[in-house]
Design a protein around this motif. Sequence first.
Motif, mmCIF file in Angstrom:
data_model
loop_
_atom_site.group_PDB
_atom_site.id
_atom_site.type_symbol
_atom_site.label_atom_id
_atom_site.label_comp_id
_atom_site.label_asym_id
_atom_site.label_seq_id
_atom_site.Cartn_x
_atom_site.Cartn_y
_atom_site.Cartn_z
ATOM 1 N N ARG A 93 81.278 18.429 54.828
ATOM 2 C CA ARG A 93 80.062 18.145 53.876
ATOM 3 C C ARG A 93 78.774 18.719 54.542
ATOM 4 N NH1 ARG A 93 80.003 11.756 53.028
ATOM 5 N NH2 ARG A 93 80.830 11.896 55.246
ATOM 6 N N THR A 94 77.923 18.669 53.959
ATOM 7 C CA THR A 94 76.788 19.283 54.544
ATOM 8 C C THR A 94 75.949 18.294 55.577
ATOM 9 O OG1 THR A 94 75.910 20.572 52.344
ATOM 10 C CG2 THR A 94 74.190 19.958 54.177
ATOM 11 N N ARG A 95 76.120 16.895 55.326
ATOM 12 C CA ARG A 95 75.691 16.101 56.188
ATOM 13 C C ARG A 95 76.255 16.034 57.733
ATOM 14 N NH1 ARG A 95 72.973 11.240 55.690
ATOM 15 N NH2 ARG A 95 73.293 9.792 57.274
ATOM 16 N N GLU A 96 77.735 16.330 57.321
ATOM 17 C CA GLU A 96 78.632 16.358 58.856
ATOM 18 C C GLU A 96 78.204 17.849 59.622
ATOM 19 O OE1 GLU A 96 82.401 16.464 56.973
ATOM 20 O OE2 GLU A 96 82.635 14.150 57.166
ATOM 21 N N GLU A 134 76.566 18.421 63.312
ATOM 22 C CA GLU A 134 77.297 19.145 64.261
ATOM 23 C C GLU A 134 76.376 20.279 64.847
ATOM 24 O OE1 GLU A 134 80.642 20.474 62.378
ATOM 25 O OE2 GLU A 134 81.674 18.502 61.996
ATOM 26 N N THR A 135 75.620 20.661 63.944
ATOM 27 C CA THR A 135 74.600 21.839 64.458
ATOM 28 C C THR A 135 73.703 21.293 65.247
ATOM 29 O OG1 THR A 135 75.170 22.956 62.225
ATOM 30 C CG2 THR A 135 73.160 23.607 63.647
ATOM 31 N N MET A 160 71.977 26.902 60.356
ATOM 32 C CA MET A 160 72.822 26.477 59.119
ATOM 33 C C MET A 160 72.926 27.357 58.059
ATOM 34 S SD MET A 160 72.906 22.454 59.200
ATOM 35 C CE MET A 160 74.285 22.210 57.856
ATOM 36 N N ASN A 161 71.619 28.123 57.695
ATOM 37 C CA ASN A 161 71.364 28.918 56.931
ATOM 38 C C ASN A 161 71.167 28.398 55.408
ATOM 39 O OD1 ASN A 161 70.796 31.446 55.576
ATOM 40 N ND2 ASN A 161 72.914 31.838 55.018
ATOM 41 N N ILE A 162 70.437 27.035 55.496
ATOM 42 C CA ILE A 162 70.331 26.345 54.116
ATOM 43 C C ILE A 162 68.650 26.031 54.323
ATOM 44 C CG2 ILE A 162 72.317 24.917 54.511
ATOM 45 C CD1 ILE A 162 71.002 22.388 55.802
ATOM 46 N N SER A 163 68.285 25.405 53.193
ATOM 47 C CA SER A 163 66.912 25.187 53.221
ATOM 48 C C SER A 163 66.439 24.144 53.856
ATOM 49 C CB SER A 163 66.500 25.240 51.766
ATOM 50 O OG SER A 163 66.963 24.054 51.067
ATOM 51 N N PRO A 164 65.206 23.819 54.460
ATOM 52 C CA PRO A 164 64.756 22.520 54.899
ATOM 53 C C PRO A 164 64.854 21.441 53.855
ATOM 54 C CG PRO A 164 63.029 24.222 55.450
ATOM 55 C CD PRO A 164 64.080 25.113 54.581
ATOM 56 N N GLY A 165 64.739 21.806 52.432
ATOM 57 C CA GLY A 165 64.867 20.613 51.699
ATOM 58 C C GLY A 165 66.167 20.189 51.428
ATOM 59 N N ASN A 166 66.981 21.140 51.620
ATOM 60 C CA ASN A 166 68.499 20.669 51.553
ATOM 61 C C ASN A 166 68.629 19.486 52.698
ATOM 62 O OD1 ASN A 166 71.201 20.305 51.215
ATOM 63 N ND2 ASN A 166 71.877 22.455 51.108
ATOM 64 N N LEU A 167 68.198 20.061 53.906
ATOM 65 C CA LEU A 167 68.424 19.160 55.310
ATOM 66 C C LEU A 167 67.626 17.807 54.798
ATOM 67 C CD1 LEU A 167 68.162 20.069 58.908
ATOM 68 C CD2 LEU A 167 66.831 18.111 58.054
ATOM 69 N N TYR A 168 66.397 17.851 54.405
ATOM 70 C CA TYR A 168 65.753 16.480 54.092
ATOM 71 C C TYR A 168 66.455 15.536 53.067
ATOM 72 C CZ TYR A 168 62.071 18.463 56.919
ATOM 73 O OH TYR A 168 61.365 18.865 58.078
ATOM 74 N N TYR A 169 67.348 16.318 52.196
ATOM 75 C CA TYR A 169 68.086 15.353 51.260
ATOM 76 C C TYR A 169 68.864 14.521 52.001
ATOM 77 C CZ TYR A 169 71.392 14.116 47.715
ATOM 78 O OH TYR A 169 72.200 13.602 46.656
ATOM 79 N N HIS A 170 69.482 14.876 53.102
ATOM 80 C CA HIS A 170 70.446 14.111 53.843
ATOM 81 C C HIS A 170 69.623 13.390 55.021
ATOM 82 C CE1 HIS A 170 73.909 16.003 52.014
ATOM 83 N NE2 HIS A 170 73.124 17.167 52.069
ATOM 84 N N PHE A 171 68.561 13.616 55.516
ATOM 85 C CA PHE A 171 68.061 13.266 56.642
ATOM 86 C C PHE A 171 66.448 13.340 56.550
ATOM 87 C CE2 PHE A 171 72.172 14.426 58.438
ATOM 88 C CZ PHE A 171 72.428 13.108 59.042
ATOM 89 N N GLY A 214 69.260 9.377 65.649
ATOM 90 C CA GLY A 214 69.705 8.036 65.621
ATOM 91 C C GLY A 214 71.083 8.057 65.162
ATOM 92 N N GLU A 215 71.627 8.910 64.195
ATOM 93 C CA GLU A 215 73.096 8.776 63.750
ATOM 94 C C GLU A 215 73.905 9.657 64.831
ATOM 95 O OE1 GLU A 215 75.584 9.965 59.867
ATOM 96 O OE2 GLU A 215 73.591 9.329 59.816
ATOM 97 N N LEU A 216 73.480 10.636 65.678
ATOM 98 C CA LEU A 216 74.256 11.259 66.739
ATOM 99 C C LEU A 216 74.307 10.056 67.745
ATOM 100 C CD1 LEU A 216 72.578 14.749 66.906
ATOM 101 C CD2 LEU A 216 74.905 14.050 66.494
ATOM 102 N N TYR A 217 73.191 9.554 68.134
ATOM 103 C CA TYR A 217 73.355 8.284 69.043
ATOM 104 C C TYR A 217 74.376 7.172 68.720
ATOM 105 C CZ TYR A 217 72.585 4.299 72.233
ATOM 106 O OH TYR A 217 72.965 3.257 72.927
#
Length: 221
Positions: A8-11, A15-16, A38-49, A57-60
């Motif tokens: 999934r994109t979130r995972e 990892e990245t 990741m070659n994704i848009s910033p909006g795609n990233l902000y959808y998850h975080f 926080g999630e990595l910690y």
Amino acid sequence: MTRKPPRRTRERILETSLALFNRHGEPHVTTADIADEMNISPGNLYYHFRNKDEIIGELYDALHASIASLLAIPASRPPGVEDLWLLLHLLFERMWQFRFVYRDVDDITSRNTRIAARFAGLTRGVQAVIAGTCRGMRDTGALRASDREIDALATNVVVIATYWMSFQRISRPAGRHPGSADEQAAGMRFEHGAYQVLALLAPFLRDDERALVERLSADYL
């Protein structure tokens, strides 16, 4: 043949982010850098975080759970040198996997009170298990130390473990960045931290146990 489901994109974001934080240091990586990698848009990233702090926080949380699972003293038998060695080896292994946390621990904990509180609790847990293991070894005669000395040893173990990555960074030859490919060739391996801790304990051990520590530590050298 059964195919593995796609990650999934979130995972993939986690990892990245972990790889980039470890390689460049967390303060030097932005959410835009992560999205570009990741070659994704910033909006795609902000959808998850919502922001980088949520990723941290999630990595910690993953680091915390990984280390917390190690914090146990054998219940069916007295602890020995091998138990302490294995605990230290696995502890530094987990720390190396999430080394960005330790390289920037003061900065991260000063910005995030939730991580600061959890990290303090985890540190106390490591300290308690080290002290408990040493007391168990004292009960069997494998270690000679007073309660005061054991408490000091446990504190020193935590200090070395917490700041070992920072020590690696400041003692690294000029021109090598965190996570560079030649870090291990330069002797910057996580196992060296475990060796330094074992060296602290060695003077308090019985001769047979000290010889065992030397054998266990041989691979680190």
